[in-house]
Motif scaffolding. Structure first.
Motif, PDB file in Angstrom:
ATOM      1  N   GLY A  44       0.821  -1.210   0.000  1.00 34.81           N
ATOM      2  CA  GLY A  44       0.000   0.000   0.000  1.00 34.81           C
ATOM      3  C   GLY A  44       0.851   1.254   0.000  1.00 34.81           C
ATOM      4  O   GLY A  44       0.572   2.208  -0.735  1.00 34.81           O
ATOM      5  N   VAL A  45       1.893   1.263   0.815  1.00 37.79           N
ATOM      6  CA  VAL A  45       2.799   2.419   0.869  1.00 37.79           C
ATOM      7  C   VAL A  45       3.526   2.581  -0.462  1.00 37.79           C
ATOM      8  O   VAL A  45       3.661   3.706  -0.979  1.00 37.79           O
ATOM      9  CB  VAL A  45       3.807   2.263   2.037  1.00 37.79           C
ATOM     10  CG1 VAL A  45       4.907   3.292   1.954  1.00 37.79           C
ATOM     11  CG2 VAL A  45       3.078   2.343   3.367  1.00 37.79           C
ATOM     12  N   ILE A  46       3.966   1.476  -1.036  1.00 39.26           N
ATOM     13  CA  ILE A  46       4.654   1.532  -2.334  1.00 39.26           C
ATOM     14  C   ILE A  46       3.713   2.062  -3.407  1.00 39.26           C
ATOM     15  O   ILE A  46       4.104   2.871  -4.254  1.00 39.26           O
ATOM     16  CB  ILE A  46       5.217   0.146  -2.707  1.00 39.26           C
ATOM     17  CG1 ILE A  46       6.381  -0.207  -1.780  1.00 39.26           C
ATOM     18  CG2 ILE A  46       5.668   0.104  -4.160  1.00 39.26           C
ATOM     19  CD1 ILE A  46       6.886  -1.626  -1.935  1.00 39.26           C
ATOM     20  N   SER A  47       2.461   1.635  -3.369  1.00 42.60           N
ATOM     21  CA  SER A  47       1.476   2.091  -4.350  1.00 42.60           C
ATOM     22  C   SER A  47       1.252   3.597  -4.254  1.00 42.60           C
ATOM     23  O   SER A  47       1.198   4.292  -5.275  1.00 42.60           O
ATOM     24  CB  SER A  47       0.159   1.345  -4.142  1.00 42.60           C
ATOM     25  OG  SER A  47      -0.838   1.848  -4.971  1.00 42.60           O
ATOM     26  N   VAL A  48       1.130   4.105  -3.043  1.00 43.63           N
ATOM     27  CA  VAL A  48       0.937   5.544  -2.856  1.00 43.63           C
ATOM     28  C   VAL A  48       2.165   6.307  -3.347  1.00 43.63           C
ATOM     29  O   VAL A  48       2.036   7.340  -4.023  1.00 43.63           O
ATOM     30  CB  VAL A  48       0.639   5.866  -1.374  1.00 43.63           C
ATOM     31  CG1 VAL A  48       0.708   7.356  -1.105  1.00 43.63           C
ATOM     32  CG2 VAL A  48      -0.717   5.307  -0.983  1.00 43.63           C
ATOM     33  N   ILE A  52       2.230   9.131  -6.342  1.00 43.68           N
ATOM     34  CA  ILE A  52       2.781  10.483  -6.153  1.00 43.68           C
ATOM     35  C   ILE A  52       3.840  10.767  -7.213  1.00 43.68           C
ATOM     36  O   ILE A  52       3.870  11.840  -7.816  1.00 43.68           O
ATOM     37  CB  ILE A  52       3.345  10.641  -4.727  1.00 43.68           C
ATOM     38  CG1 ILE A  52       2.203  10.647  -3.706  1.00 43.68           C
ATOM     39  CG2 ILE A  52       4.188  11.903  -4.608  1.00 43.68           C
ATOM     40  CD1 ILE A  52       2.656  10.578  -2.270  1.00 43.68           C
ATOM     41  N   HIS A  53       4.699   9.781  -7.460  1.00 42.54           N
ATOM     42  CA  HIS A  53       5.745   9.938  -8.473  1.00 42.54           C
ATOM     43  C   HIS A  53       5.133  10.120  -9.862  1.00 42.54           C
ATOM     44  O   HIS A  53       5.597  10.973 -10.641  1.00 42.54           O
ATOM     45  CB  HIS A  53       6.666   8.716  -8.441  1.00 42.54           C
ATOM     46  CG  HIS A  53       7.802   8.788  -9.408  1.00 42.54           C
ATOM     47  ND1 HIS A  53       8.837   9.678  -9.254  1.00 42.54           N
ATOM     48  CD2 HIS A  53       8.061   8.089 -10.546  1.00 42.54           C
ATOM     49  CE1 HIS A  53       9.690   9.515 -10.247  1.00 42.54           C
ATOM     50  NE2 HIS A  53       9.229   8.561 -11.055  1.00 42.54           N
ATOM     51  N   ALA A  54       4.086   9.376 -10.182  1.00 40.41           N
ATOM     52  CA  ALA A  54       3.437   9.493 -11.492  1.00 40.41           C
ATOM     53  C   ALA A  54       2.786  10.855 -11.661  1.00 40.41           C
ATOM     54  O   ALA A  54       2.876  11.470 -12.733  1.00 40.41           O
ATOM     55  CB  ALA A  54       2.409   8.382 -11.664  1.00 40.41           C
ATOM     56  N   VAL A  55       2.131  11.354 -10.623  1.00 39.01           N
ATOM     57  CA  VAL A  55       1.494  12.672 -10.692  1.00 39.01           C
ATOM     58  C   VAL A  55       2.551  13.753 -10.883  1.00 39.01           C
ATOM     59  O   VAL A  55       2.370  14.692 -11.671  1.00 39.01           O
ATOM     60  CB  VAL A  55       0.639  12.929  -9.428  1.00 39.01           C
ATOM     61  CG1 VAL A  55       0.212  14.374  -9.340  1.00 39.01           C
ATOM     62  CG2 VAL A  55      -0.563  12.004  -9.418  1.00 39.01           C
ATOM     63  N   LYS A  56       3.674  13.615 -10.190  1.00 35.16           N
ATOM     64  CA  LYS A  56       4.758  14.592 -10.320  1.00 35.16           C
ATOM     65  C   LYS A  56       5.304  14.582 -11.751  1.00 35.16           C
ATOM     66  O   LYS A  56       5.500  15.638 -12.351  1.00 35.16           O
ATOM     67  CB  LYS A  56       5.873  14.258  -9.324  1.00 35.16           C
ATOM     68  CG  LYS A  56       7.041  15.198  -9.382  1.00 35.16           C
ATOM     69  CD  LYS A  56       8.116  14.802  -8.395  1.00 35.16           C
ATOM     70  CE  LYS A  56       9.344  15.671  -8.580  1.00 35.16           C
ATOM     71  NZ  LYS A  56      10.474  15.216  -7.800  1.00 35.16           N
ATOM     72  N   ASN A  57       5.499  13.385 -12.307  1.00 37.71           N
ATOM     73  CA  ASN A  57       6.003  13.292 -13.680  1.00 37.71           C
ATOM     74  C   ASN A  57       4.994  13.839 -14.682  1.00 37.71           C
ATOM     75  O   ASN A  57       5.377  14.467 -15.674  1.00 37.71           O
ATOM     76  CB  ASN A  57       6.340  11.846 -14.030  1.00 37.71           C
ATOM     77  CG  ASN A  57       7.625  11.391 -13.384  1.00 37.71           C
ATOM     78  OD1 ASN A  57       8.413  12.200 -12.920  1.00 37.71           O
ATOM     79  ND2 ASN A  57       7.831  10.090 -13.338  1.00 37.71           N
ATOM     80  N   GLU A  58       3.703  13.617 -14.456  1.00 36.78           N
ATOM     81  CA  GLU A  58       2.684  14.169 -15.349  1.00 36.78           C
ATOM     82  C   GLU A  58       2.709  15.691 -15.316  1.00 36.78           C
ATOM     83  O   GLU A  58       2.568  16.337 -16.361  1.00 36.78           O
ATOM     84  CB  GLU A  58       1.301  13.664 -14.940  1.00 36.78           C
ATOM     85  CG  GLU A  58       1.040  12.232 -15.306  1.00 36.78           C
ATOM     86  CD  GLU A  58      -0.317  11.746 -14.804  1.00 36.78           C
ATOM     87  OE1 GLU A  58      -1.125  12.580 -14.326  1.00 36.78           O
ATOM     88  OE2 GLU A  58      -0.558  10.536 -14.892  1.00 36.78           O
ATOM     89  N   GLY A  59       2.875  16.245 -14.123  1.00 42.11           N
ATOM     90  CA  GLY A  59       2.954  17.703 -14.006  1.00 42.11           C
ATOM     91  C   GLY A  59       4.157  18.262 -14.730  1.00 42.11           C
ATOM     92  O   GLY A  59       4.058  19.286 -15.428  1.00 42.11           O
ATOM     93  N   GLU A  60       5.299  17.612 -14.593  1.00 41.15           N
ATOM     94  CA  GLU A  60       6.507  18.069 -15.277  1.00 41.15           C
ATOM     95  C   GLU A  60       6.356  17.947 -16.788  1.00 41.15           C
ATOM     96  O   GLU A  60       6.760  18.837 -17.541  1.00 41.15           O
ATOM     97  CB  GLU A  60       7.714  17.264 -14.798  1.00 41.15           C
ATOM     98  CG  GLU A  60       8.131  17.553 -13.372  1.00 41.15           C
ATOM     99  CD  GLU A  60       9.225  16.634 -12.872  1.00 41.15           C
ATOM    100  OE1 GLU A  60       9.634  15.707 -13.616  1.00 41.15           O
ATOM    101  OE2 GLU A  60       9.684  16.834 -11.732  1.00 41.15           O
ATOM    102  N   LEU A  61       5.762  16.864 -17.241  1.00 35.55           N
ATOM    103  CA  LEU A  61       5.555  16.663 -18.673  1.00 35.55           C
ATOM    104  C   LEU A  61       4.580  17.708 -19.233  1.00 35.55           C
ATOM    105  O   LEU A  61       4.808  18.271 -20.315  1.00 35.55           O
ATOM    106  CB  LEU A  61       5.026  15.255 -18.943  1.00 35.55           C
ATOM    107  CG  LEU A  61       4.813  14.865 -20.399  1.00 35.55           C
ATOM    108  CD1 LEU A  61       6.125  14.931 -21.165  1.00 35.55           C
ATOM    109  CD2 LEU A  61       4.215  13.473 -20.484  1.00 35.55           C
TER     110      LEU A  61
END
Length: 70
Positions: A44-48, A52-61
């Motif tokens: 669960g912690v790894i999934s969260v 978070i990492h995916a959202v950050k990368n989407e924002g940067e992209l």
């Protein structure tokens, strides 16, 4: 006592001892459950963290794409 009888007697004793120890099966099942719960929490912690990492990368992209379009 002949050798065959001794072997048969030992097999009977070992079978009876495993049949009359149900708490061992309960303890094993409890341990499996505890490990599964710990693994579930870790995943669960790894999934969260991955979300978070995916959202950050989407924002940067999105920022890069908007900068290129200007």
């Amino acid at each position: 006592m002949p050798r065959k009888d001794v072997r048969h007697f030992l097999i009977k004793i070992s079978t009876l001892s495993t049949l009359h120890q149900p708490w061992q099966a309960v303890n094993i099942a409890k341990n499996i459950t505890n490990v599964a719960m710990a693994v579930r929490q870790i995943l669960g912690v790894i999934s969260v963290a991955m979300d978070i990492h995916a959202v950050k990368n989407e924002g940067e992209l999105a920022q890069e794409l908007s900068d290129k379009l200007k």
